[in-house]
Design a protein around this motif. Structure first.
Motif, short mmCIF file in Angstrom:
data_model
loop_
_atom_site.label_atom_id
_atom_site.label_comp_id
_atom_site.label_asym_id
_atom_site.label_seq_id
_atom_site.Cartn_x
_atom_site.Cartn_y
_atom_site.Cartn_z
N GLY A 69 46.56 46.06 39.36
CA GLY A 69 45.85 44.64 39.33
C GLY A 69 46.17 43.72 38.20
O GLY A 69 45.91 42.92 37.99
N LEU A 70 47.13 44.58 37.16
CA LEU A 70 47.63 43.87 35.95
C LEU A 70 48.99 43.33 36.19
O LEU A 70 49.69 43.53 36.92
CB LEU A 70 47.77 44.82 34.97
N ASP A 71 49.29 42.08 35.52
CA ASP A 71 50.54 41.53 35.86
C ASP A 71 51.42 42.41 34.75
O ASP A 71 51.41 42.56 33.58
CB ASP A 71 50.31 39.91 35.02
N VAL A 72 52.70 42.57 35.50
CA VAL A 72 53.96 43.19 34.78
C VAL A 72 54.80 42.56 34.16
O VAL A 72 55.76 42.85 33.46
CB VAL A 72 54.46 44.37 35.86
N SER A 73 54.71 40.93 34.48
CA SER A 73 55.72 40.24 33.99
C SER A 73 55.92 40.10 32.44
O SER A 73 56.64 39.77 31.83
CB SER A 73 55.49 38.90 34.41
N THR A 74 54.67 40.47 31.70
CA THR A 74 54.34 40.37 30.37
C THR A 74 54.71 41.98 29.78
O THR A 74 54.53 42.21 28.46
CB THR A 74 53.20 39.94 29.66
N GLU A 111 44.43 37.66 31.62
CA GLU A 111 43.14 36.81 31.13
C GLU A 111 42.13 36.89 32.30
O GLU A 111 40.98 36.67 32.06
CB GLU A 111 43.37 35.31 30.52
N PHE A 112 42.66 36.60 33.50
CA PHE A 112 41.89 36.52 34.64
C PHE A 112 41.78 37.76 35.33
O PHE A 112 41.25 37.89 36.32
CB PHE A 112 42.29 35.21 35.49
N ARG A 113 42.67 38.63 35.20
CA ARG A 113 42.83 39.99 35.98
C ARG A 113 41.88 41.03 35.26
O ARG A 113 41.36 41.73 36.02
CB ARG A 113 44.18 40.38 35.94
N ARG A 114 41.58 40.78 33.99
CA ARG A 114 40.88 41.44 33.38
C ARG A 114 39.87 40.89 32.30
O ARG A 114 40.43 40.82 30.96
CB ARG A 114 41.47 42.91 32.81
N PRO A 115 39.05 40.22 32.69
CA PRO A 115 38.21 39.14 31.78
C PRO A 115 37.76 39.80 30.49
O PRO A 115 37.31 41.29 30.56
CB PRO A 115 37.27 38.61 32.68
N CYS A 116 37.50 39.16 29.36
CA CYS A 116 36.92 39.61 28.52
C CYS A 116 35.69 39.97 28.37
O CYS A 116 34.93 39.05 29.40
CB CYS A 116 37.23 39.06 27.14
N THR A 117 34.80 40.72 27.73
CA THR A 117 33.65 40.94 27.88
C THR A 117 32.97 40.57 26.46
O THR A 117 33.53 40.61 25.26
CB THR A 117 33.14 42.21 28.31
N LEU A 118 31.56 40.47 26.15
CA LEU A 118 30.94 40.08 24.92
C LEU A 118 30.70 41.31 24.03
O LEU A 118 30.72 41.35 22.94
CB LEU A 118 29.67 39.25 25.06
N SER A 119 30.58 42.61 24.73
CA SER A 119 30.38 43.83 24.18
C SER A 119 31.57 44.43 23.72
O SER A 119 32.43 44.54 24.33
CB SER A 119 29.62 44.73 25.13
N GLU A 120 31.67 44.91 22.31
CA GLU A 120 32.78 45.06 21.79
C GLU A 120 33.53 46.45 22.31
O GLU A 120 34.64 46.75 22.27
CB GLU A 120 32.45 45.55 20.18
N LEU A 121 32.41 47.47 22.95
CA LEU A 121 33.13 48.53 23.27
C LEU A 121 32.93 48.73 24.93
O LEU A 121 32.79 49.94 25.40
CB LEU A 121 32.16 49.90 22.64
#
Length: 539
Positions: A411-416, A528-538
């Motif tokens: 589900g991750l973009d391989v273009s980068t 960024e939209f495939r695996r959005p960030c979370t607020l928890s560090e771990l």
């Protein structure tokens, strides 16, 4: 004249065959070492042709000698009567004037031209001293990692071997010399003792016990065992009483022991009877803090997961989040570990695809490098023994298809992502514990790419390995064993973007077999939209 022509021929060959044809660092890639087998086979064929030519030449000379032996035996019985026959007289003149000159030319004829010219050409592809030393060090590394004694290695009793091979006393001596050159007196002692044992058992060898004992006594002394060093030196002098260095060492060892005895005498009564404690023998202090844990995992002696945790590991069919390509033929997934989560995909790359990838990579294989965290330069290091090549998706539809398969399943973009890296491990091939992602003290590690940090790793296993070669995670005690046609996947970063230090991993030394892998490093940019960030560090 012939000699000068040969010299010019060799010079021309040297000019026409540039150094780039040679592959330095043969020992770092089993795949490229197989080419040497064919090279040696070609040389053996050429050598046999030369032997046949020499045998034919000798057969001609032998027939000539037998004919003349019979003729002269008859002639010497009645010389006058023999040459009194006009035909015999003519033939005698002819033989001595012409035929003996022809025989001389035959004897002087060099039959080795073809073999020497072939050898000169093939020598461009020969391994060098670095390869020989590298292969020797690999044996020492395997010895330590897999707890093998010298006798086991010398007799070729390794797990999974198809072609058993033995080490001669001379081979053991050479291994000891390599260790000695590196000031590794622990391995010097082990291998010199093995050489000595084989000589004591009656093995015929080009080396003698005096040479072995010379190295062995000094290696033992360097490890602090003066008593044993003295004993070995005396044994050497029994074989060669005039040995200059041994005589010097004997006097020095006796002086040191007498000096230590005086020191002990001047000490307290409790200490006066104590012998000097030799230094503890063993492998030198290591730069790798988790060495012991890493090597245990390589041997399959790692931390065992608790039953409660094991119950949470499953096998499943994965359709890539309802991806049309995998709805009717879902991928087979298996949980290898829980934290970090390591997933294995079974039957995810076909044998045909593997062969195409290997064929594309083989001509480009170069010694694998690492990025120097201080300078940023790529450099070869002793703890990464392999060769690698990079393949782009636009080069071949198979590579492009593999890249898209990784994107569909993760589900991750391989273009980068970075290009597909193909690696082949050499003798004792390994990559010691490391992180795939850049730590906070390496902010410029992937600056030139402009795609952020390495968010995840996808690793294809493109061969089975007879023994060794596991991928291990020392921080958590996980061992993942190579299985052809499978791939493993894990995230290097938490969803917050922080590095997951439990993903520190290593490629264990290949004990027996040929290990091919390929990997894809996926980066943060585009996720960024495939695996959005979370607020928890771990998290």
């Amino acid at each position: 004249m012939k000699c000068s022509k040969m010299i010019w021929y060799i010079l021309i060959i040297g000019i026409l065959l540039p150094q780039s044809l040679a592959h330095p660092g043969f020992f770092t890639s089993i795949g490229q070492m197989t080419d040497l087998i064919h090279t040696e086979k070609d040389l053996v064929t050429s050598l046999k042709d030369y032997i046949k030519a020499e045998e034919d030449k000798l057969e001609q000379i032998k027939k000539w000698a037998e004919k003349l032996d019979r003729l002269t035996s008859t002639a010497t019985k009645d010389p006058e009567g023999f040459v009194g026959h006009p035909v015999n007289a003519f033939k005698l003149m002819k033989r001595l004037n012409t035929e003996w000159s022809e025989l001389e030319n035959l004897v002087l004829k060099d039959m080795s031209d073809g073999f020497i010219s072939n050898l000169t050409i093939q020598r461009q592809y020969f391994p060098n001293d670095e390869d020989q030393v590298g292969a020797a060090k690999a044996l020492l590394r395997l010895q330590d990692t897999y707890n093998l004694d010298t006798d086991t290695i010398s007799k070729g009793n390794l797990p999974g071997v198809k072609h058993k091979s033995f080490l001669t006393a001379e081979d053991c001596f050479e291994l000891g010399k390599v260790a000695y050159t590196e000031a590794d007196y622990y391995h010097t002692e082990l291998w010199m003792e093995q050489a000595l044992r084989q000589l004591d058992e009656g093995e015929i060898s080009t080396i003698d016990k005096v040479s072995v004992l010379d190295y062995l006594s000094y290696a033992v002394y360097q490890q602090g065992d003066l008593d044993k060093a003295l004993l070995l030196t005396k044994k050497l002098l029994e074989l060669d009483p005039e040995h200059q260095r041994a005589n010097g060492n004997l006097k020095y060892f006796e002086y040191i022991m007498a000096k230590e005895k005086d020191v002990n005498k001047s000490a307290s009564d409790d200490q006066s009877d104590q012998k000097t404690t030799p230094k503890k023998k063993g492998v030198a202090v290591d730069y790798l803090p988790e060495r012991q844990k890493y090597e245990m995992l390589c041997r399959g002696e790692g931390i065992k997961m608790t039953p409660r945790r094991q119950k949470k590991l499953f096998c499943r069919y994965h359709d890539g989040n309802r991806n049309p390509k995998f709805i009717l033929a879902p991928a087979k997934q298996e949980d290898e570990w829980d934290k970090p989560r390591i997933i294995r995909f079974h039957d995810i790359i076909s044998d045909a695809e593997i062969e195409i990838v290997k064929d594309l990579a083989k001509p480009r294989l170069r010694r694998a490098t690492i990025s120097n965290p201080i300078t940023g330069d790529l450099e070869t290091v002793h703890y990464r023994i392999s060769k690698s090549a990079w393949l782009s998706g636009y080069e071949n539809p198979v590579v492009s298809r593999i890249n898209m398969r990784i994107q569909d399943l993760t589900g991750l973009d391989v273009s980068t992502a970075e290009e597909l890296q193909v690696a082949n491990y050499g003798v004792g091939g390994q990559y010691e514990p490391h992180f795939d992602f850049a730590r906070k003290d390496e902010p410029d590690a992937f600056k030139e790419l402009g795609t952020g940090n390495r968010i995840a790793t996808w690793l294809f296993y493109m061969s089975d390995v007879s023994a060794g070669g596991a991928t291990v995670f020392p921080e958590v005690g996980a061992s993942v064993w190579p299985k052809k046609g499978t791939a493993v996947f894990w995230y290097n970063l938490f969803a917050s973007g922080e590095g997951d230090y439990s993903t520190r991993h290593a490629a264990c030394p290949v004990l027996v077999g040929n290990k091919w892998v390929s990997n894809k490093w996926l980066h943060e940019r585009g996720q960024e939209f495939r695996r959005p960030c979370t607020l928890s560090e771990l998290e």
